[in-house]
Motif scaffolding. Structure first.
Motif, PDB file in Angstrom:
ATOM      1  N   LYS A  10     -23.368  46.247 -38.604  1.00 47.04           N
ATOM      2  CA  LYS A  10     -22.887  44.954 -39.099  1.00 47.04           C
ATOM      3  C   LYS A  10     -21.378  44.824 -38.910  1.00 47.04           C
ATOM      4  N   SER A  11     -20.627  45.861 -39.226  1.00 51.48           N
ATOM      5  CA  SER A  11     -19.169  45.781 -39.078  1.00 51.48           C
ATOM      6  C   SER A  11     -18.757  45.654 -37.607  1.00 51.48           C
ATOM      7  N   SER A  12     -19.470  46.319 -36.724  1.00 47.84           N
ATOM      8  CA  SER A  12     -19.167  46.199 -35.286  1.00 47.84           C
ATOM      9  C   SER A  12     -19.505  44.806 -34.777  1.00 47.84           C
ATOM     10  N   ARG A  13     -20.608  44.237 -35.247  1.00 43.19           N
ATOM     11  CA  ARG A  13     -20.970  42.863 -34.847  1.00 43.19           C
ATOM     12  C   ARG A  13     -19.894  41.886 -35.282  1.00 43.19           C
ATOM     13  N   GLU A  14     -19.418  42.045 -36.511  1.00 45.65           N
ATOM     14  CA  GLU A  14     -18.375  41.151 -37.013  1.00 45.65           C
ATOM     15  C   GLU A  14     -17.084  41.301 -36.208  1.00 45.65           C
ATOM     16  N   ALA A  15     -16.718  42.530 -35.867  1.00 40.31           N
ATOM     17  CA  ALA A  15     -15.520  42.769 -35.056  1.00 40.31           C
ATOM     18  C   ALA A  15     -15.666  42.142 -33.674  1.00 40.31           C
ATOM     19  N   MET A  16     -16.851  42.248 -33.096  1.00 42.83           N
ATOM     20  CA  MET A  16     -17.094  41.672 -31.768  1.00 42.83           C
ATOM     21  C   MET A  16     -16.989  40.147 -31.814  1.00 42.83           C
ATOM     22  N   LEU A  17     -17.532  39.536 -32.866  1.00 46.46           N
ATOM     23  CA  LEU A  17     -17.439  38.080 -33.007  1.00 46.46           C
ATOM     24  C   LEU A  17     -15.989  37.618 -33.116  1.00 46.46           C
ATOM     25  N   VAL A  18     -15.166  38.367 -33.824  1.00 47.10           N
ATOM     26  CA  VAL A  18     -13.738  38.032 -33.924  1.00 47.10           C
ATOM     27  C   VAL A  18     -13.109  38.048 -32.537  1.00 47.10           C
ATOM     28  N   ARG A  19     -13.406  39.072 -31.761  1.00 52.20           N
ATOM     29  CA  ARG A  19     -12.836  39.180 -30.406  1.00 52.20           C
ATOM     30  C   ARG A  19     -13.339  38.071 -29.491  1.00 52.20           C
ATOM     31  N   LEU A  20     -14.629  37.751 -29.585  1.00 56.11           N
ATOM     32  CA  LEU A  20     -15.179  36.687 -28.740  1.00 56.11           C
ATOM     33  C   LEU A  20     -14.563  35.334 -29.086  1.00 56.11           C
ATOM     34  N   ARG A  21     -14.350  35.099 -30.372  1.00 56.30           N
ATOM     35  CA  ARG A  21     -13.693  33.846 -30.774  1.00 56.30           C
ATOM     36  C   ARG A  21     -12.268  33.794 -30.218  1.00 56.30           C
ATOM     37  N   ARG A  22     -11.598  34.937 -30.210  1.00 54.89           N
ATOM     38  CA  ARG A  22     -10.239  35.011 -29.658  1.00 54.89           C
ATOM     39  C   ARG A  22     -10.242  34.648 -28.167  1.00 54.89           C
ATOM     40  N   VAL A  23     -11.200  35.181 -27.430  1.00 55.49           N
ATOM     41  CA  VAL A  23     -11.303  34.883 -25.993  1.00 55.49           C
ATOM     42  C   VAL A  23     -11.608  33.398 -25.781  1.00 55.49           C
ATOM     43  N   ALA A  24     -12.519  32.851 -26.569  1.00 57.32           N
ATOM     44  CA  ALA A  24     -12.851  31.427 -26.453  1.00 57.32           C
ATOM     45  C   ALA A  24     -11.626  30.560 -26.755  1.00 57.32           C
ATOM     46  N   ASN A  25     -10.859  30.940 -27.764  1.00 54.78           N
ATOM     47  CA  ASN A  25      -9.636  30.190 -28.094  1.00 54.78           C
ATOM     48  C   ASN A  25      -8.600  30.293 -26.988  1.00 54.78           C
ATOM     49  N   GLU A  26      -8.493  31.464 -26.370  1.00 55.48           N
ATOM     50  CA  GLU A  26      -7.549  31.627 -25.257  1.00 55.48           C
ATOM     51  C   GLU A  26      -7.958  30.740 -24.078  1.00 55.48           C
ATOM     52  N   PHE A  27      -9.242  30.671 -23.794  1.00 52.63           N
ATOM     53  CA  PHE A  27      -9.735  29.797 -22.724  1.00 52.63           C
ATOM     54  C   PHE A  27      -9.344  28.344 -23.022  1.00 52.63           C
ATOM     55  N   ALA A  28      -9.578  27.917 -24.262  1.00 45.90           N
ATOM     56  CA  ALA A  28      -9.236  26.545 -24.652  1.00 45.90           C
ATOM     57  C   ALA A  28      -7.735  26.294 -24.535  1.00 45.90           C
ATOM     58  N   ASP A  29      -6.934  27.269 -24.943  1.00 48.11           N
ATOM     59  CA  ASP A  29      -5.472  27.125 -24.831  1.00 48.11           C
ATOM     60  C   ASP A  29      -5.034  27.005 -23.376  1.00 48.11           C
ATOM     61  N   LEU A  30      -5.596  27.828 -22.502  1.00 48.60           N
ATOM     62  CA  LEU A  30      -5.257  27.745 -21.074  1.00 48.60           C
ATOM     63  C   LEU A  30      -5.647  26.388 -20.502  1.00 48.60           C
TER      64      LEU A  30
END
Length: 66
Positions: A10-30
């Motif tokens: 569960k903790s690894s899934r939550e950490a992965m979701l945080v990272r994926l959201r970060r990547v999605a936000n970076e894509f939107a910013d670019l």
């Protein structure tokens, strides 16, 4: 394209979701930054990011019953 598989706690899934959201936000910013460029300098790009529990039904049938 990338495809990876694994088992996550569960903790690894939550950490992965945080990272994926970060990547999605970076894509939107670019994208937002590139809206200032001339139209012909950019190419339409799409990104699909997903993570979810999934198992082939045949594999599930083979699992030991608890």
């Amino acid at each position: 394209m990338l495809f990876v598989t694994g088992r996550l706690s569960k903790s690894s899934r939550e950490a992965m979701l945080v990272r994926l959201r970060r990547v999605a936000n970076e894509f939107a910013d670019l994208h937002n930054d590139d809206t200032r460029r001339p139209f012909d300098e950019c190419t339409a790009m799409h990104m699909l990011v997903a993570i979810r529990p999934w198992e082939l039904s045949k594999f599930a049938e083979m699992q030991r019953r608890k």
